[in-house]
Design an enzyme around this catalytic site. Sequence first.
Site, mmCIF file in Angstrom:
data_model
loop_
_atom_site.group_PDB
_atom_site.id
_atom_site.type_symbol
_atom_site.label_atom_id
_atom_site.label_comp_id
_atom_site.label_asym_id
_atom_site.label_seq_id
_atom_site.Cartn_x
_atom_site.Cartn_y
_atom_site.Cartn_z
ATOM 1 N N SER A 10 0.857 -1.193 0.000
ATOM 2 C CA SER A 10 0.000 0.000 0.000
ATOM 3 C C SER A 10 0.883 1.229 0.000
ATOM 4 C CB SER A 10 -0.861 0.010 1.260
ATOM 5 O OG SER A 10 -1.301 1.333 1.525
ATOM 6 N N HIS A 34 -1.315 -1.644 -4.132
ATOM 7 C CA HIS A 34 -2.586 -1.449 -3.408
ATOM 8 C C HIS A 34 -2.814 0.059 -3.244
ATOM 9 C CE1 HIS A 34 -5.663 -2.711 -0.403
ATOM 10 N NE2 HIS A 34 -5.281 -1.635 0.269
ATOM 11 N N ASP A 36 -5.149 2.920 -1.821
ATOM 12 C CA ASP A 36 -6.207 3.201 -0.850
ATOM 13 C C ASP A 36 -6.916 4.501 -1.209
ATOM 14 O OD1 ASP A 36 -5.953 1.048 1.137
ATOM 15 O OD2 ASP A 36 -3.937 1.847 1.408
ATOM 16 N N MET A 38 -9.759 7.048 -0.265
ATOM 17 C CA MET A 38 -10.565 7.434 0.903
ATOM 18 C C MET A 38 -11.230 8.774 0.623
ATOM 19 S SD MET A 38 -7.955 6.514 3.974
ATOM 20 C CE MET A 38 -7.038 4.971 4.025
ATOM 21 N N HIS A 67 -8.500 -0.195 -3.488
ATOM 22 C CA HIS A 67 -9.270 -0.450 -2.269
ATOM 23 C C HIS A 67 -10.102 0.806 -2.023
ATOM 24 C CE1 HIS A 67 -9.131 -1.203 2.389
ATOM 25 N NE2 HIS A 67 -10.349 -1.310 1.887
ATOM 26 N N MET A 69 -12.430 2.952 -0.182
ATOM 27 C CA MET A 69 -13.037 3.244 1.120
ATOM 28 C C MET A 69 -13.830 4.529 0.955
ATOM 29 S SD MET A 69 -9.761 2.165 3.413
ATOM 30 C CE MET A 69 -8.686 2.353 1.992
ATOM 31 N N MET A 138 -10.344 -6.639 6.721
ATOM 32 C CA MET A 138 -9.569 -5.566 7.363
ATOM 33 C C MET A 138 -9.058 -6.051 8.714
ATOM 34 S SD MET A 138 -9.508 -2.913 5.310
ATOM 35 C CE MET A 138 -8.503 -1.982 6.474
ATOM 36 N N PHE A 144 -6.403 4.717 8.210
ATOM 37 C CA PHE A 144 -5.029 5.177 8.412
ATOM 38 C C PHE A 144 -4.047 4.013 8.357
ATOM 39 C CE2 PHE A 144 -7.931 8.050 10.483
ATOM 40 C CZ PHE A 144 -7.513 9.284 9.985
ATOM 41 N N ASP A 174 -5.525 -6.730 5.337
ATOM 42 C CA ASP A 174 -5.068 -5.350 5.170
ATOM 43 C C ASP A 174 -5.077 -4.645 6.519
ATOM 44 O OD1 ASP A 174 -4.491 -2.797 4.347
ATOM 45 O OD2 ASP A 174 -6.327 -2.513 3.186
ATOM 46 N N SER A 197 2.941 0.604 6.020
ATOM 47 C CA SER A 197 4.057 1.184 6.772
ATOM 48 C C SER A 197 5.232 0.215 6.883
ATOM 49 C CB SER A 197 3.584 1.648 8.149
ATOM 50 O OG SER A 197 2.897 0.631 8.808
HETATM 51 C C1 DX5 Z 1 -5.997 1.325 5.919
HETATM 52 C C2 DX5 Z 1 -5.610 0.931 4.518
HETATM 53 C C3 DX5 Z 1 -4.425 0.081 4.473
HETATM 54 C C4 DX5 Z 1 -3.181 0.737 5.010
HETATM 55 C C5 DX5 Z 1 -2.304 -0.330 5.536
HETATM 56 O O1 DX5 Z 1 -7.288 1.816 5.928
HETATM 57 O O2 DX5 Z 1 -6.655 0.223 3.891
HETATM 58 O O3 DX5 Z 1 -4.183 -0.395 3.155
HETATM 59 O O4 DX5 Z 1 -2.462 1.460 4.078
HETATM 60 O O5 DX5 Z 1 -1.224 0.277 6.164
HETATM 61 P P1 DX5 Z 1 -0.413 -0.518 7.271
HETATM 62 O O6 DX5 Z 1 0.211 -1.674 6.579
HETATM 63 O O7 DX5 Z 1 0.567 0.494 7.762
HETATM 64 O O8 DX5 Z 1 -1.396 -0.932 8.321
HETATM 65 ZN ZN ZN Z 2 -6.138 -0.792 1.997
#
Ligand code: DX5
Ligand code: ZN
Length: 222
Positions: A10, A34, A36, A38, A67, A69, A138, A144, A174, A197
């Site tokens: 991600s 990936h 994200d 949002m 993904h 959201m 999830m 975050f 994830d 991360s």
């Molecule tokens: C969170 C995201 C994840 C996020 C994962 O809402 O969907 O994809 O980037 O990050 P880490 O691996 O740091 O939890």
């Molecule tokens: Zn994600």
Amino acid sequence: MTHEIRITPSILNADFSQLDKEIARVAEVSDLIHLDVMDDIFVPNFTFDFAAASSIIKSSPLAIDAHLMVADVDMIAIQYAEIGCASVTIHAEATKNIQQTLKAIRAAGSRSSLGLKPKTQIQDYASFVDDVDMFLIMTVEPGFGGQSFMQDMMEKVRRTREIIGDRPIWLQVDGGISMKTIEMALDAGADTFVAGSAVFNSPDPAAMVVALREFATAHGKR
Ligand code: DX5
Ligand code: ZN
């Protein structure tokens, strides 16, 4: 049974001012990127609107695992499929007509994926098993990067694996995946791993992707 392993980093924790470079750092060793998305409505954070996401998707050297959201995702999901994402995840909690939207994602040429927030039960969505190419469980509350892995989601991952049976459906986890937590997710039956991360806060993101893959692959051969 061993499953083919996929690592899908991600870019949420990557440097947004130079995403092209960040994607290039991991593209050669990853399965998909990936992305994200949002909207600050479905989750309390904003990343990209469709225009910004489109430019990332079009310029990425590796196919995109989107993904989404975002609230009211039905129509938006089809746009992400049409623009060429390899996989599009909609959230069960954000979708009005789940079956119709999953079918439309496939019809537009993408893999269809259904994502579940931590409090959402897989049993309530088992009936969509033949409409999905992936389930995303999830392992943090979405919104975050950098949160702690929720070990208590492993029972849900196990149940999802049972529901999948011998269908060729991917099972993605994830949130909080790292060298410390991936084993728990593997043991529960996950085969597709988002890591944000853990990868981009590492001094060598590509080496971390490789390390996660090697660990997961060796684990499957035990
Ligand atoms: C969170 C995201 C994840 C996020 C994962 O809402 O969907 O994809 O980037 O990050 P880490 O691996 O740091 O939890
Ligand atoms: Zn994600």
